[in-house]
Write an enzyme that holds these catalytic residues in place. Structure first.
Site, PDB file in Angstrom:
ATOM      1  CD  GLU A 239      -2.725  -1.327   2.428  1.00 36.92           C
ATOM      2  OE1 GLU A 239      -3.880  -1.795   2.382  1.00 36.92           O
ATOM      3  OE2 GLU A 239      -2.135  -1.075   3.510  1.00 36.92           O
TER       4      GLU A 239
ATOM      5  CD  GLU B 234      -2.832  -6.885   4.203  1.00 33.03           C
ATOM      6  OE1 GLU B 234      -2.319  -5.762   4.212  1.00 33.03           O
ATOM      7  OE2 GLU B 234      -2.943  -7.583   3.154  1.00 33.03           O
TER       8      GLU B 234
END
Length: 255
Positions: free
Chosen positions: A109, A129
């Protein structure tokens, strides 16, 4: 030794995540440091481009330090934590991610929060994740969908498996792949080129590119024309026209 270092060479600043023994995983203190360095860049009239990279050859950034996440007392405190990806996106100046090694989770990100991404040939990109029971929260889905398309984004987010540098290049996640030795010199070369351009024009170009993602096409074109008009009214634009007429290099002052 600082876990986030900051340096300036001419008009180019470099923010380096400097925790290589922990794969440059970000702690809350590192997030605070990133926020502070971003503020320094935004307040500067001389910094015109920012490189974001990680120390060492193994990792750009492995995301948030999972061992630190239990420090948040409640889910709401976690939700409202200072976010390093938000900080990178708030940079007014053009940004280049020089991705060496792992760009996982928040590291991916972070890279996608930069305007331009280049990678070394050992880089790997992942949204892992889901393997731990949650999903990304720093723009993972929107950035991946816009960068590599819905199906490829779903593949990464739903499996959590890594993607190699050459695949990332083929999908459009990065603009170039270099050797590890060439990564920072190439990033510096691109940054130096951007730094020679009119700074206000570069900053408004960044706003314009963001608008192209967020606005309907007709509104984005209107906004682009407004930004063009603002640039055209600057001293730098007048200098650019004068330099063109006089057949010399322009001297831009961010005015």
């Amino acid at each position: 030794m600082d876990d986030v270092t900051f340096s300036v060479d001419g008009h180019v600043a470099t923010i380096t995540l400097n925790r290589p023994a922990k794969l440059n995983a970000v702690t809350p203190e590192m997030a605070d440091a990133i926020v502070a360095h971003v503020g320094t860049c935004n307040d500067s009239d001389t910094i015109r481009c920012v490189i974001v990279t990680g120390a060492g050859e193994r990792s750009f950034c492995a995301g948030s330090d999972i061992g630190e996440l239990d420090r948040y007392d409640t889910p709401w405190a976690f939700r409202n934590r200072p976010d390093y990806c938000d900080a990178i996106r708030s940079l007014l100046k053009p940004t280049i991610a020089a991705v060496n090694g792992y760009a996982f989770g928040g590291g991916l990100e972070t890279a996608m929060s930069c305007d331009i991404r280049i990678a070394s040939d050992n880089a790997q990109f992942a949204a892992p994740e889901i393997k731990l029971g949650w999903i990304g929260g720093g723009g993972m889905a929107t950035f991946l969908t816009h960068s590599i398309g819905p199906s490829n984004a779903a593949m990464m987010i739903m499996t959590g498996d890594p993607v190699a540098a050459e695949q990332a290049l083929a999908w459009g996640l990065v603009s170039a792949v270099t050797t590890q030795a060439e990564l920072l010199p190439r990033a510096s070369e691109i940054a130096s080129t951007i730094a020679t351009r009119a700074p206000i024009a570069a900053e408004t170009a960044k706003l314009n590119l963001k608008a192209a993602f967020a606005m309907p096409q007709e509104k984005a074109i209107e906004y682009e024309r407004d930004l063009q008009t603002i640039c055209f009214a600057t001293e730098d634009a007048a200098e650019g026209r004068a330099a063109f007429a006089e057949k010399r290099a322009p001297l831009f002052r961010r005015r």
